[in-house]
Design an enzyme around this catalytic site. Structure first.
Site, PDB file in Angstrom:
ATOM      1  NE  ARG A  29      -2.508   0.925   3.534  1.00 54.46           N
ATOM      2  CZ  ARG A  29      -1.866   1.705   4.429  1.00 54.46           C
ATOM      3  NH1 ARG A  29      -1.543   2.945   4.129  1.00 54.46           N
ATOM      4  NH2 ARG A  29      -1.539   1.233   5.605  1.00 54.46           N
ATOM      5  CE1 TYR A  53     -13.603  10.869 -17.865  1.00 49.22           C
ATOM      6  CE2 TYR A  53     -13.315  11.235 -15.514  1.00 49.22           C
ATOM      7  CZ  TYR A  53     -13.714  10.430 -16.556  1.00 49.22           C
ATOM      8  OH  TYR A  53     -14.225   9.202 -16.297  1.00 49.22           O
ATOM      9  CG  ASP A  56      -6.135  14.693 -17.809  1.00 49.87           C
ATOM     10  OD1 ASP A  56      -5.531  13.845 -18.499  1.00 49.87           O
ATOM     11  OD2 ASP A  56      -7.255  14.488 -17.304  1.00 49.87           O
ATOM     12  CE  LYS A  73     -10.380   6.653 -19.649  1.00 48.66           C
ATOM     13  NZ  LYS A  73     -10.527   8.052 -19.247  1.00 48.66           N
TER      14      LYS A  73
HETATM   15  C1  PLP Z   1     -10.835   8.810 -18.100  1.00 50.48           C
HETATM   16  C2  PLP Z   1     -10.248  10.121 -17.829  1.00 50.48           C
HETATM   17  C3  PLP Z   1      -9.973  10.541 -16.514  1.00 50.48           C
HETATM   18  C4  PLP Z   1     -10.321   9.699 -15.309  1.00 50.48           C
HETATM   19  O1  PLP Z   1      -9.587   8.516 -15.296  1.00 50.48           O
HETATM   20  P1  PLP Z   1     -10.071   7.152 -14.555  1.00 50.48           P
HETATM   21  O2  PLP Z   1      -8.934   6.223 -14.798  1.00 50.48           O
HETATM   22  O3  PLP Z   1     -11.371   6.729 -15.162  1.00 50.48           O
HETATM   23  O4  PLP Z   1     -10.234   7.506 -13.103  1.00 50.48           O
HETATM   24  C5  PLP Z   1      -9.384  11.782 -16.349  1.00 50.48           C
HETATM   25  N1  PLP Z   1      -9.085  12.565 -17.409  1.00 50.48           N
HETATM   26  C6  PLP Z   1      -9.325  12.195 -18.676  1.00 50.48           C
HETATM   27  C7  PLP Z   1      -8.967  13.107 -19.799  1.00 50.48           C
HETATM   28  C8  PLP Z   1      -9.927  10.966 -18.934  1.00 50.48           C
HETATM   29  O5  PLP Z   1     -10.193  10.613 -20.200  1.00 50.48           O
END
Ligand code: PLP
Length: 391
Positions: free
Chosen positions: A59, A111, A183, A208
């Site tokens: 953890r 997002y 991001d 992703k």
């Molecule tokens: C999917 C996504 C997130 C969140 O990610 P998770 O792995 O689902 O928590 C944040 N930012 C973008 C641009 C995303 O496509």
């Protein structure tokens, strides 16, 4: 275009971790254990106090399978350090809780989960958060002058694929002593490395492109050791470390990241060009099209234009829904970045929770469809779209 030769990145994606010499394994073994034993108390204290790197308790992130993944990820974004998380949202939560205490400004579309966290949850904890549109730069300057210390954004944005100038935003924020966090999920480190352009922290939903096969959920933060150090305790005590099995799966995915993303780029470019010529399509949002508003800027900060694009179907909301429902190869599903192509209609999914007026203000017509272009044959994807757009 960045001057890092692509060969360097492709090599780092495969060899970017310290080899595990015990048995000569060419890739990091899975240490699927929660705890690690020591020969002596002195050895244990060396790990606890950070004098030597070793397994301790999973953890805490002190597990060799996690180390190998983090080392590779840091290399991909030219970062000193990387921390992995159980999801992209876990990474963002830890980022905002650590570095957002003097206020956070989110610029442009983001997002849905990110906006919900910023607009509804964090203010309840006393954090000052501000979500402004991409062109509201006068508001950004006022907030920076007012002492907001974290500027956060996505580029390309979702779902309009707008391009935000990373170098310019970093200069603006740094002039006020603020940090810039990006991001980078949509671009992936193959197409864009924000730290090389002046950003301070990069975040990915590894669910992703980094994972790339729609079979794992994870997130990551990358940056300097000094900025990531204080994030560690939040991850440890919120308990948002991913399992060693997930980390091993993600490490496996990273070995093909560069070839995958190059093919996503090529397929999306082909689909975007075909859609731009189609009489039933009113507009295509893809930074790789020469007449796209962000094309020139994208060329200065991206190595490729990515696998995401949006199309606006002529007619209205129902016409776009009909197209989405008639697609056969391209599946109707949220998420993105996997080997299989997916479609969503923002007004029914990612932007369902906001009013039609607010969607219009953000430039998201109800007849818009967002496509995550996968690794199928591009001709088959175009044929599927053409049959769905047919009479
Ligand atoms: C999917 C996504 C997130 C969140 O990610 P998770 O792995 O689902 O928590 C944040 N930012 C973008 C641009 C995303 O496509």
């Amino acid at each position: 275009m960045s001057d890092t030769p692509p060969q360097r990145l492709a090599t780092r994606a495969i060899h970017g971790h310290t080899a595990d010499d015990a048995y000569g394994s060419p890739y990091p073994p899975v240490y699927n254990t929660t705890t690690f034993g020591f020969a002596s108390t002195a050895d244990l204290l060396d790990v606890i106090d950070g004098r030597t790197r070793g397994g301790l308790y999973t953890r805490y992130g002190l597990n060799p399978t996690i180390f190998a993944l983090e080392e590779t990820l840091a290399g991909l974004e030219s970062a000193e350090a990387a921390w992995v998380f159980a999801s992209g949202m876990a990474a963002l939560s830890a980022l905002f809780l650590t570095h957002g205490r003097d206020g956070i400004v989110c610029v442009g579309d983001a997002y849905g989960g990110t906006l919900e966290l910023l607009e509804r949850q964090l203010p309840g904890l006393g954090l000052r958060t501000h979500c402004i549109l991409g062109h509201e730069t006068d508001r950004l300057d006022a907030l920076l002058a007012d002492g907001v210390k974290l500027v956060f954004f996505e580029t390309p944005t979702n779902p309009t694929l707008d391009i935000v100038d990373i170098r310019a935003m970093a200069a603006r924020a740094h002039a006020h002593g603020a940090l810039v966090a990006i991001d980078n999920t949509f671009a992936s480190p193959v197409n864009q490395r924000p730290l090389e352009l002046g950003a301070d922290i990069v975040m990915h939903s590894a669910t992703k492109y980094l994972g790339g096969h729609s079979d794992l959920t994870a997130g990551v933060l990358m940056g300097s050791r000094a900025l990531l150090e204080p994030v560690w305790a939040w991850r440890k005590n919120l308990g948002t470390v991913p399992s060693p099995e997930t980390c091993a799966l993600l490490s496996r995915s990273l070995r093909t990241l560069v070839v995958r993303v190059r093919q996503h780029n090529a397929n999306a470019q082909a689909v975007a060009e075909a859609m731009a010529r189609h009489p039933k399509i009113a507009r295509v949002h893809y930074p790789g099209l020469p007449d796209a508003p962000g094309h020139a800027l994208a060329k200065t900060q991206m190595n490729g234009f990515g696998g995401m694009l949006s199309i606006v179907v002529r007619g209205g909301r129902d016409d776009a829904t009909r197209v989405a429902d008639r697609l056969k190869l391209i599946r109707l599903a949220p998420s993105l970045g996997g080997v299989e192509s997916l479609v969503t209609q923002p007004c029914t999914t990612t932007h369902h929770g906001i009013t039609p007026e607010e969607r219009a203000r953000r430039g998201i017509p109800d007849a818009m469809l967002r496509l995550s272009i996968g690794l199928e044959d591009a001709g088959d994807l175009i044929a599927d779209l053409e049959q769905a757009l047919g009479d």
